[in-house]
Each structure stands twice: as structure tokens, then as C-alpha cells.
Write an enzyme that holds these catalytic residues in place. Structure first.
Site, PDB file in Angstrom:
ATOM      1  CB  THR D  13      -1.141   0.112   1.424  1.00 35.85           C
ATOM      2  OG1 THR D  13      -0.090  -0.044   2.299  1.00 35.85           O
ATOM      3  CG2 THR D  13      -2.203  -1.036   1.056  1.00 35.85           C
ATOM      4  CB  VAL D  16       8.169   1.139  -2.513  1.00 33.96           C
ATOM      5  CG1 VAL D  16       8.978   0.469  -3.530  1.00 33.96           C
ATOM      6  CG2 VAL D  16       9.507   2.857  -2.102  1.00 33.96           C
ATOM      7  CB  SER D  41      -3.199  -2.403   5.023  1.00 33.25           C
ATOM      8  OG  SER D  41      -2.983  -1.210   5.130  1.00 33.25           O
ATOM      9  CG  LEU D  86       8.042  -5.562   4.280  1.00 31.72           C
ATOM     10  CD1 LEU D  86       8.810  -5.933   4.819  1.00 31.72           C
ATOM     11  CD2 LEU D  86       6.789  -4.908   4.243  1.00 31.72           C
ATOM     12  CB  CYS D 153      15.843   6.578  -5.228  1.00 27.63           C
ATOM     13  SG  CYS D 153      15.925   7.734  -3.499  1.00 27.63           S
ATOM     14  CG  HIS D 250      16.566  11.518  -7.052  1.00 24.03           C
ATOM     15  ND1 HIS D 250      15.085  11.741  -6.877  1.00 24.03           N
ATOM     16  CD2 HIS D 250      16.745  10.592  -5.922  1.00 24.03           C
ATOM     17  CE1 HIS D 250      14.835  11.178  -5.909  1.00 24.03           C
ATOM     18  NE2 HIS D 250      15.523  10.834  -5.158  1.00 24.03           N
TER      19      HIS D 250
END
Lengths: 360, 360, 360, 360
Positions: D13, D16, D41, D86, D153, D250
Site C-alpha cells: 500500500t 514503492v 490494512s 517495506l 534511489c 533525481h
């Protein structure tokens, strides 16, 4: 000369609380005396307890003040005035406790705005609603305390020109307003950057009904018996509220229909707005702007970035006054949402209360 | 099977021209055949002549095409259709020259929108206005040419749901609309960053009168004699137009009053909008979206960044359908201003013209 | 007590000119006496000639002043000081004409920065370069005139902490700097909103070479004969300049290698920066900030929106002083690009010139 | 032909996780089989459990899937591959439980990136690090499971051109990199609009040390015994990380010194980057871009808004390759932080694992 009032601030670490601190720290009529926040902050210095987000630094005298919990004890009991920037989910209980402790309370929270014996005042519009304070005191058996609420940020801008027009031209029958509201209105962290960059969010929870209802109370009257308020009955207000990528300053596009026929002309409306003078100005309140309403005749104003500091954030800037194809008049207004629309209203209300003799 | 049409583009290097190129380059029904721009660009390759600003690259086949001046000669004479993204200050003369050269012209410029014998068509709303083409041809002694204009970007979004409602519930008596328009609507370089960052500009030159007038022509009818248009007479439209810091996608807040009493309910309005089906869809036009109007039931939609690509930019997204305190119904809509609101309308109009047999 | 100086402004309607007007109008040491702009503006009042873009209004005394062409005649001849915010494409000729007319000229244009006998001064860094004025006067046969240039906006921020470090720790051998520059640095209309919203532009024409070269002149020395400048020879500077969606305030990330071994520690660098005091401060110049360099120890500062007004825009704010894996020290600095980085430098240079007796 | 793999998503959810869902839903090689999120959830449909923030809608087949807690039971046990988006505060325990359940796990969390027997792979740079999987399996007594992490990232963009240069020109001695990172990198709600509008935040917690360390592992080698990694010892990396008002993408400004003397020329560097071909391309992985590195020769590119979708978000775009005054070469690169920089890396790693026979 008026004496310097000791001021307490509830919710002092939040966005509205930070603005109260900036306004009061540079104000000759107040000294910041007590700071209240959540138990998580209590016991810390203000500088440590606060994620400070203003572009000016924390005023030096406040940095090392100790933050307390929001209870009517200790330093709060010495305060001549207490300003509340509390969140709605805790304001009801805390503010009632302060009121019962006979303190003079000015609240930015929405909780008591709709209460029958609580004035809802925009200081440049309906300062006559202070007349209910004696009744409120008698009802709560207070000698010097009272509770005044200021309006929602977007309501605060809307009602000032509406009040000027109603005073001069009589009842307004229909008002359609669409707002473009700044992100600072949602507090901190408030609006996520992912929600608002390159975007408009066409909804702000509860905002439209607040604008619609509050306008009717503010533009209404205190009962002849001074024991309640009569809301406007024949004025219909329809609000649409949007969030836009602006830091400070709510812009509002308004269409207005008057009862009076023929309706006033554009030039009469402009003249009325420019001539409007609120009681806060007449009484010489320190924070009252030179002009309650500044009318811009440039075709592309008001703009938040260029006009929000007008009157140090206490003026409402109005532009684009023109005829409306559907109603009578259209105009666009701008209000600084955290000054006249929030903390500044509280400060100016306290000045008014003092001038009116409600603070000993 | 329909044959591939040779397409010319006037004003090919501008913002609207660039969007035409992207839409046509990936379109199976068109081949880009001629590019026109100012004398300054003429003779250069498209890549050299253009300050390209789209997030996709210049389509490979177009990069090395030579740009011509905007005259109805050479390759333009072979074109089955010509799209105009010309600026208003040059469009009048050039477009008339192309029309007189018997070319089929689809213009995004405002110049001829108000002409008596020129259809002003939003392809998802009033494709019936193509019925004027035979009269236009006879008047200008043309065999295959014609001139169709598409509407202003903000009008293009507004009229689609209004048309759906008018078709189903009869005349609309009053419409008040406030827009929050994207910067891409002003072309390139267009809006200075210093004017729009952290800001709203509450004025767009000429935009409000265009919205108010164009709506009356688009929602009006072709005369029974098919030789002119009857504008709506009993519908009043009042528009307020603002520029906001959004790249693409115009958001519009609309209040509507119906003539019909009782007015339709919120659920009836939603059902009507969802059921609406334009002729472009019925005829199976390639670019027609699956749904002309997408109704969102989430309370905070439509949002430009999340919804502008709906239906590949050809759908109008409507949300917040609810009762209005002053009129009957309020809603918020979103239109992709450079697709359905500009170049995409031109492309879809050309598809419609072909389906209707107006292009040989 | 110093007398009030009559000030002329060249390029008065542009972005830098507007900032000069704001700074000078509220300055007790100057009176605005003459305004120059392009022939297109000449003869109009300032308010009519200018697309005013500052958030404060045009100062009242300036509104109705008549704008002249930029020639050393009339009111300009009475000026004690003339500030130039001219564009580079016209500055060479006009500034030379003013210099030859024996006027004291402070220029923000780049044209003469590289000239052998023209000082390039950042007032908080190398005010010793005023020592060349006598030579400049003799060369041009002037009695009271001279020409001083201030540095590029991004250079102006960089050299202040570099100068402090060089003064204390000796030569700097290597400097790598990456900037994130505000859109106001490009003037008005300057950067298109379509180029910078939701974007970074990794290039600013000519900026990198200016930063690299100007730093060597500013941190270099006046010859012992006071007839020229010796540029730094053993310091290498590499600059990368980016435009980001910020209105005011250039942020610069700097890595520094010292010649001295061992290199100074982080705490020594911080102490040096905090202790740094420029001649402008020592001489009590009106606009000199209390601290030339403000060092923030919060991990996420400086930030343009929160720190650009530090020292009324005349301070350089430095943060994140820490060790560098590749060089010795890394830090991030912030400079207000239109105050210390442009018009403010000019004003402070004029104050310095007066204190140094160069203005009669 | 490769068979379709059943995919599970942990943290489905979150930001990512949402990107994983978009990438996998339109991917011919995967079917989304199990969704895991927090207990809050669990039990809800995906549409109800998720505050969806992508500009495309939730893929239809996923809307009504039931979200589970993140435990290696039920549908997760049928998955051929499990992707983890996560948060770091829960990833350690959950990911280890999934590994011990013999599942093939691709994690975007930072927790195991530094572990000795866990490969840290940017799929366009160091796919050879998959060679450690047999050792990892033997150590944990697994038959088909393994754990691969993708990089931070900003690291993901940096190492691709560095790997190309190192492969061709030998060791890089010094790298100074300054980033301008998009807000989506911080998840949702992530960066407050009040922190980033009209602003730069010159700090991202932990980011600089991640870039500095991860680069040394990724550009290092698997031991000859295939039982561990040898990090680069003679390469120094210094990173400065900033947050800017950009939604996705980025931008990184890099200065590079080579060991090789003479250093390669600008044209040799460009030729090397353009010729670079990763194993993912050579093996024909579905998501591998046509060009791993796209070199732009326009002076003002790459720009996030114009270039982030290059190669569908899997390419690194490099521009401004030029000489550096301090080191040898400077360049600016752009990486799509949620595609190649996060979820896309995971997907491409799974494709690589399948091609290499690590997934049965």
C-alpha cells in the site's frame, strides 16, 4: 495609556501558535507570559519543543520559556488574556476549563463558534458582537473571563467586504464564492507536497459548510436582549473550497446579488469598500490596518504573493470589481489566512476587548 | 477502411503545434505532410526551428522535415486536412487564404469563432454544427474546403457536461463558473515563473468573455435553414478565470440552475453525466474516449495531476456533484487544456469530418 | 554625520533596478534623484514605465518621478552616486559614458568585471580592492568619478566564507561548488514557468565560468603598485550551476581543500566563519549586517525560504559544515541573490566608498 | 518462452508498493498473486486499504484483491518472487522470515544492503553480484529462496555511468556528487508542502552515507571464492544530498577523477557511456531499456520533467559532459527515483534472476 497585558498561548507549538508568538513578541501591548502545549512538549523549552516553521526566527525571549500542559494553573492564572491555537480534537475541554477559571479567552478553534452564547467575531466586521459578553459572563458566573472565537480563515476574508456592502446597500440575497486556499491553512505538516505540487485539490474537509454558516452568524445581529444571535435568514451563501500551491494567502472569487433594486453600480461598490471603516480602526487598535479593505484597480490583482502582506496581513485586498452576468457584482479578494484569518484576528480581538473595557 | 489523410500544420513550432505533432505522429489515420511557421523558421528543419517543450521527444519522421511559410502552396495543397495552431495576430489572413484555396481547415485560433458562417465545435458536445459546412462552401464557392474552429480551452471542458445536462433536463438558466487554469494554456514562454510560483493570478485577458460567449454558441443550434446559428438566449453565464501553478489541466468549479422545476437531483445529474454519449463516440472516431464524461465519486477529485490523462486527455472528469445553496447543483470539472482543450479537439474534429463524409 | 547622497539608477525599471529602488527608498543615507531606462520608458512616470514585481509597493516618492534615457546629462549630473542595473547588451557604452562624465558608478552588469583597472568587489569580502580607484581616476583623468563592479549573484555568496577561510588558514587549493539558483536571478520575465515547475534546469549560460573566474580575482590581491590585480594562481575552482523552483535565494554546496596540512577541523572552520568580520562592519556601514556569516548548526539549514532574509538579505548563511571524504571540508551556503548578490552589494559598496572618503 | 511468475508484494500500500503494482500489472512476465501490508490494512480490499497516489488508476485486477499481513503463509507461499517495499523499521524481521521460508525476495529496503552475504545490485550495473546466490542459499540452507537488495534511489543513478567508465578506463579515484532529489523519494505523505514549496532542503537523513558506501560495494567485486564482496578501496566518494521541489526524478551533478593518466577526454567519455551495454540488455530482459545510458548533447539537459520517462524510467540520462577545473570530467545525470531507483530495479532484478536460471 493602556497597560501591557500578560498573554498566554494554548497550542503554542503549532502553526497558529507560532504565528501568535511572532505577532505578540513584537507587539507593544502584550508580554508573552505562559505557553501551553501537549504533554509531549510540557517541561521542555519552547525552542526544543517546537518544529519552528516561520521565516523569522523564534523571538529571543520565548526560546527558553518552559512549555506547560494546557491547564488553567500556574502562570496561566496570571494571564490577562489567553489565545488558543488548539486543535479541534482537544479544544472543547481545555477551553471550557480556562473559561470556568475566569480567564479571557480568544480562540481560533472551531469548537465553540456555533454556540449560542459564544460570539464569533471577525474584528474588522462584527465587533458589535462583543455585546454578548455580559450575558456570557452571567451565564457562566464569571467576573472577568469570557470566550470569543474568531472565524475560519476563508470566512474571515469574505465577511469584511460583505459587511461593508450590507451596511451600505442593505441585505445581500445571494453569494457564490469559490476559494483558492494556501497550504499554510492546513497546519504543519499539513498538506503533503505530493498532493499539491503541479496540482489543485478541489476539496477541504468541512470548509464549505463553515464558510456558509459562519457568514450568516457574523453578518447577523445580536438580539435586542443581548442574550443571543440572530442569523441572517434571507441571505444564501454557496461556497466551493480548493487548495492550491500557494504558501500563504487565500484568494476568493465572489459573485454577489443585492436585494436592493437597482443594484449598486461597480463604482458605488468600489467607493463603499474604500470608505469602509471598522470599529477596530475607529478605536485606534494597534494592529488595525490603515485600510480595512484595499481596493486594487489593476486588472490582475490581488495576488497572494504580492498582496498578502498588505496592512501587515490585516487588510483584505479586493480587486476585479465588475458586473456579473448572473448576479450583480463580481469581485476577487485576498486575505492573509494566518494573520487576519487566524492568529492576527485573535490579537486584534484582544485589543478590541481592552479598548471596550472588557479587560480590566 | 478509412484512408490515411495527409495533414498540414500551421504554427507548427508553437505550443499547440507541438501538441498537434505528437497527436498526429502516433495517429494511424494521419500522416504529417506539411509544416508551416513564421518566415524566421521557414527553410529550417523542424528540429532546428523549434524550441521543443514536450516531455516526449520530437517524433523521428518530423525531426528533419523542412518548415515552410504559412502559404497555401506546395505541399500544403496536397493536404487533406490542415490544422492551425496559429497565433491570433496572424491567423485571420492566413486561415482565410487557406480556406479560399479550398482546403479543409481546423483552427484553434479564436479569430473566426464568432463568425456567422463558421462553426465553433467542441467535438464531444456539438458535432451537429458541422451541418453548416455546405452553406459555408456555397458562400465561399468551395468544393472541398471548409473552416471549423474549436473552442477556447476552458470552454471546451465546461460545455461537455452542460450539453449532457441540457439534452436531458432542458434549458439551463444560470451558470456561474470559476476556473483555475494551467500555465500551458498561455503557450511558451507564456507565464513567467516569477508571476506564478507561490501565487495565483486572478485574471486571464479575454478569457472570461470567451467562456461566456462561446458557451452560448456551442450550446445553441444551427438554424433550420442550415445557414447560421441561433445562440442560447435564456442562459446566463458568468465566468471568473484564474491562473494557478499547474502545468496541464484546467479545473473549473461550476454552479448550475435549471429551468426545470423541480430541478434534477444530484443522483439524476450523475446518472445523466455518466450516460452521456457523444456522436464522436457513436461514430467510432479513433480519438473519442470511451467515456466523454468520467464522474468521480471520491470527495477530493478531480485533480489535475491525477486525472488530466483520463481518456488520453479527451475525457472531461467531473467530481463533487452536490447540491448548491444558491442554485441547484454544484460540480467541479477538469479538462486537459492542450488535448481536448486545444489540439486534440482539432484532431477529433477532423476524424468527425471524415466520418461525416466531408473529407473525400 | 555623513550627508545624504543623491543617487541615480540606470536600468531602473528592471528587476535589479526595482530592488535598488526598494533598498534606497528606505535608506537614510540616499535620496533617489534620477532614474534611467530605455528610450521606450523615457518620459513616463516610473509607475507607468515599470512592470513592478516586488511584494512591497513602489515607494511613494518614486511613483511619479519621470524616467529618463541613460545619458550623463540633466539630473544624473547632480548625482553623488549612480547605480547600474543595466543589461549586459547596453551596459558597456552607457557605463563608460557615465564614467567619462566623472560620475561615481556602481555596476551590477558583468561587462567591466574583467577589466584590468576596474575593481570587482563583494563588499563583505574584498573591500581592499577600492585601493585601485586612484589609479583608475588617473588613467581616465577623473577627479571624483570611478567605476566599481559587484560580482555575479552566485559568486557573491561563495567568496564571503572562502575569504574568511583564506584569511585565517591560508590558500585554498581546490573548490568544487554546485549551485541551486533562484529564478529571480534571471530577471523578469526570465524563466518560463513551463521550464521550471516540477523541474530543475541544469544549466545557466555563462554562470559557471563567471563563478570560476570572478572568485580568483576577488580572492586575489591588488598589486603592490596599486595599479592592477593579481589573480589567485594556485586555487582551482570548478562550478556547476543549476536553476531550481525557488523565488529568491541561491543555495550552494561547496567542497574545499586547504593547502595547509593538517587541514583545519570542522570546529576550527565554524569558529573562523563565526568570527569573520568584514571592513564594511568595522567601518559601521549602514547596511552591513551584524554578522557577515551566520553559521547554522541545525542539520537541515540553510533553506532559502527560511534564511534568505537573514541580516536583511546581506548575511551569508552557512550550514552543514562537515568533513568531506574527498577534500577537507564540505558546507552549504545561502545568499540572497538580489540583495547581497546584486543591488544590495551596490548599495553597500557605495556606503563603503563614502566611509573611505572616495565620495566627497 | 519464459513462464509467467507469481508475484507477491510486501508493503503493497506504500509508495514503492504502488509503483510495484503499476509495473507488474502491465508486465507480461508476472501475475500479481499476493499483497501484504500492515495489520491495519489486512483483510481489506486493496482499493480500500490504500491511499492511491499514482496518476494512473489502480489496475482493475488488483482493486478487489484482499490485503494480508506480511507473513510467509497462504498465497505468499505460492509466489515465485516476492518484492518488498517495506519500511526499514519492519523490514528486517519480515524479510528474514520470508527468506527462511525459501522464497525469492527482492527488497527495496535498506536493511540488508550492507550484509556480507546479501547482494546489493543495480540491475544495469553489477548483475554479476548474483553469483553470490549459491553461497547465500548454502548458508541459509535454502533450495530456491534468496534475498537480493536494490540500491538507494540516488545511488542507482550514479553507479550506472560510473560502472561504464570504470569498466572502460579503469579505477576512478575521486567522485564528488551533489544531488537534487524529488519529493517522491520520501514516500507519502513524506515531505510537507510547507517544507519544500519555494525552497530547497539541504539535507536528507542518512542519504549521503548510503550513496558513499553503496557505491563502493556495487562497483566492487564478488570474491573469487564467490562467498563475499570486496569493496572498492581506492575510490573516494563524497556526496551532498538536497531535496528540491520536483515530483519525480533525481538530478545529480558529478565530478570525477580517473586514476588513468592521461585521463580520458570528454569525447571518449561520451563514447564510452553511449556504448555501454548491461547484462540485462544482453540477456533480453523485458524491462531493460534500449539504452542503459542516454547521453544528451543539448546544453541544458537532462531535466527531470522532460527526461525522467526516458527508457520508460529505466534509462539513466547523462548530459553536460565536460572538463572539470579540479578533477577530470564533470557531468549531470538524471534517474527516475521510483522506477530505476526503486521498484523498477526490483522488477528488472527478478527478470535477470529468471534469465540466469535462479528461479525455477
Amino acid at each position: 495609556m493602556t497597560r501591557v497585558l500578560k498573554a498566554g498561548i494554548l497550542g503554542a507549538t503549532g502553526t497558529v501558535g507560532q504565528r501568535f508568538i511572532l505577532l505578540l513578541a513584537e507587539h507593544p501591548g502584550f508580554s508573552i507570559h505562559a505557553l501551553g502545549a501537549s504533554p509531549r512538549s510540557a517541561g521542555k523549552t519552547y525552542a526544543k519543543a517546537t518544529k519552528w516553521k516561520m521565516s523569522q526566527s523564534i523571538p529571543a525571549p520565548v526560546r527558553d520559556m518552559i512549555v506547560h500542559t494546557c491547564e488553567p494553573t500556574g502562570e496561566f492564572l496570571d494571564c490577562d488574556v489567553v489565545f488558543s491555537g488548539l486543535d479541534a480534537d482537544v479544544a472543547s475541554e481545555i477551553e471550557m476549563a480556562f473559561l470556568k477559571a475566569d480567564l479571557a479567552l480568544f480562540s481560533n478553534a472551531k469548537n465553540y463558534r456555533t454556540h449560542e452564547e459564544v460570539p464569533l467575531i471577525v474584528p474588522l466586521a462584527n465587533s458589535s458582537h462583543f455585546d454578548l459578553v455580559p450575558y456570557q459572563r452571567s451565564k457562566h458566573a464569571l467576573s472577568k473571563g469570557f470566550l470569543i472565537t474568531n472565524a475560519n480563515c476563508s470566512t474571515s476574508g469574505l465577511v469584511v467586504p460583505l459587511k461593508a456592502l450590507q451596511d451600505r446597500f442593505g441585505p445581500l440575497s445571494k453569494i457564490v464564492v469559490t476559494t483558492m486556499q494556501a497550504v499554510s491553512g492546513a497546519g504543519y505538516p499539513g498538506v503533503s507536497s505530493l498532493d499539491i505540487m503541479d496540482n489543485v485539490v478541489p476539496f477541504i474537509g468541512g470548509e464549505e459548510s463553515k464558510m456558509e454558516w459562519e457568514t450568516l452568524k457574523i453578518l447577523g445581529e445580536v438580539n435586542p436582549e443581548l442574550n443571543g444571535f440572530t442569523l441572517l435568514k434571507n441571505t444564501k451563501v454557496s461556497a466551493t473550497c480548493n487548495r492550491v500551491p500557494v504558501i500563504d494567502g487565500h484568494t476568493e472569487c465572489v459573485s454577489i446579488e443585492f436585494e436592493q433594486r437597482p443594484a449598486p453600480s461597480v463604482e458605488e461598490v468600489i467607493a463603499c469598500l474604500e470608505a469602509y471603516r471598522s470599529e477596530a480602526q475607529a478605536l485606534g487598535c494597534h494592529s488595525a490596518p490603515e485600510q480595512a479593505i484595499i481596493v486594487s484597480r489593476e486588472e490582475d490583482r490581488p495576488q497572494p504573493r504580492l498582496d498578502r502582506e498588505n496592512g501587515k496581513g490585516y487588510s483584505v485586498t479586493v480587486g476585479r470589481v465588475r458586473e456579473c452576468n448572473v448576479f450583480d457584482i463580481k469581485l476577487t479578494l485576498l486575505v492573509h489566512n494566518t494573520i487576519l484569518g487566524a492568529a492576527g484576528s485573535g490579537v486584534l480581538l484582544a485589543e478590541l476587548a481592552q479598548k471596550k473595557g472588557l479587560i480590566a
